[in-house]
Design a protein around this motif. Structure first.
Motif, PDB file in Angstrom:
ATOM      1  N   CYS A  81       0.843  -1.199   0.000  1.00 31.37           N
ATOM      2  CA  CYS A  81       0.000   0.000   0.000  1.00 31.37           C
ATOM      3  C   CYS A  81       0.879   1.250   0.000  1.00 31.37           C
ATOM      4  CB  CYS A  81      -0.911  -0.015   1.224  1.00 31.37           C
ATOM      5  SG  CYS A  81      -1.953   1.454   1.380  1.00 31.37           S
TER       6      CYS A  81
ATOM      7  N   CYS B 143       0.121   3.078   3.695  1.00 37.16           N
ATOM      8  CA  CYS B 143       0.469   2.453   4.975  1.00 37.16           C
ATOM      9  C   CYS B 143       1.564   1.392   4.853  1.00 37.16           C
ATOM     10  CB  CYS B 143      -0.773   1.862   5.638  1.00 37.16           C
ATOM     11  SG  CYS B 143      -1.375   0.350   4.846  1.00 37.16           S
TER      12      CYS B 143
ATOM     13  N   HIS C  43      -6.111  -4.578   1.233  1.00 38.98           N
ATOM     14  CA  HIS C  43      -5.087  -4.960   2.210  1.00 38.98           C
ATOM     15  C   HIS C  43      -5.205  -6.445   2.510  1.00 38.98           C
ATOM     16  CE1 HIS C  43      -5.431  -0.573   3.171  1.00 38.98           C
ATOM     17  NE2 HIS C  43      -4.125  -0.708   3.140  1.00 38.98           N
TER      18      HIS C  43
ATOM     19  N   LYS D 174      -8.053  -4.970   6.425  1.00 40.88           N
ATOM     20  CA  LYS D 174      -8.469  -3.669   6.964  1.00 40.88           C
ATOM     21  C   LYS D 174      -9.026  -2.810   5.841  1.00 40.88           C
ATOM     22  CE  LYS D 174      -4.614  -0.418   6.767  1.00 40.88           C
ATOM     23  NZ  LYS D 174      -3.606   0.319   7.475  1.00 40.88           N
TER      24      LYS D 174
ATOM     25  N   CYS E 218      -7.063   2.282   2.326  1.00 42.34           N
ATOM     26  CA  CYS E 218      -6.491   3.584   2.665  1.00 42.34           C
ATOM     27  C   CYS E 218      -6.932   4.598   1.624  1.00 42.34           C
ATOM     28  CB  CYS E 218      -4.966   3.512   2.656  1.00 42.34           C
ATOM     29  SG  CYS E 218      -4.276   2.656   4.086  1.00 42.34           S
TER      30      CYS E 218
HETATM   31 ZN   LIG Z   1      -2.943   1.009   3.348  1.00 44.89          ZN
END
Ligand SMILES: [Zn+2]
Length: 131
Positions: free
Chosen positions: A29, A32, A50, A54, A57
Motif C-alpha cells: 500500500c 500504509c 489490504h 483492513k 487507505c
Molecule cells: Zn494502506
C-alpha cells in the motif's frame, strides 16, 4: 476509497491492471505500506485490498505525485535543470541535463531525511599530453 495503484517490489507505481492476481502481485500500500492483494475477479471492478482485510487507505494525490516524481528521477538517473554552476550554457539552451551516477532514496542524514540524494556523475576529461 477504492485502491487502484500500489507499489510493487521494485519500488515502482503500478495499477491493478498491470499486476498478477492476488498476493502474487507483490504489492504494498502506498499510504500504509501493508501487503496488498490484487482483487481481479469477475464481479467487481478490479482493485487492491489490504491482505489484513483492513479498510482501504485513502491514497492522496500528493503522495502519488511525490512517489511518481521520485520514480521518474530514479529511472532517468538525471534531471533537466538550469545549468550546473560554472558550466557555460550552450547557445539557445536555457537548461542542461544533470546526469546522476547514483540516486539514493530516504537516506537519513544528520537530523533530516531528504526524499532523494542524487550524486552527480563526474566527467573526468583526460589530460592532454604534449609531445
Ligand atoms: Zn494502506
Amino acid at each position: 476509497m477504492t485502491m487502484y495503484v500500489a507499489m510493487n517490489g521494485q519500488q515502482q507505481l503500478v495499477t491493478v491492471q498491470e499486476v498478477e492476481r492476488g498476493l502474487a502481485c507483490g504489492c504494498t500500500c502506498i499510504e500504509c505500506g501493508e501487503v496488498l492483494i490484487a482483487r481481479k475477479g469477475e464481479q467487481k471492478e478490479h482493485h487492491f485490498a489490504h491482505h489484513s482485510n483492513k479498510e482501504s487507505c485513502e491514497v492522496r494525490r500528493e503522495s502519488l505525485l511525490h512517489l511518481f516524481a521520485k520514480q521518474v528521477i530514479r529511472e532517468a538517473m538525471g534531471l533537466q535543470m538550469p545549468h550546473l554552476p560554472g558550466q557555460p550554457p550552450e547557445v539557445g539552451d536555457p537548461s542542461s541535463w544533470w546526469d546522476f551516477e547514483l540516486v539514493e532514496e530516504e537516506v537519513w542524514l544528520a537530523g533530516y531525511r531528504p526524499d532523494l540524494i542524487a550524486h552527480l556523475r563526474v566527467v573526468v576529461k583526460p589530460s592532454r599530453t604534449v609531445g
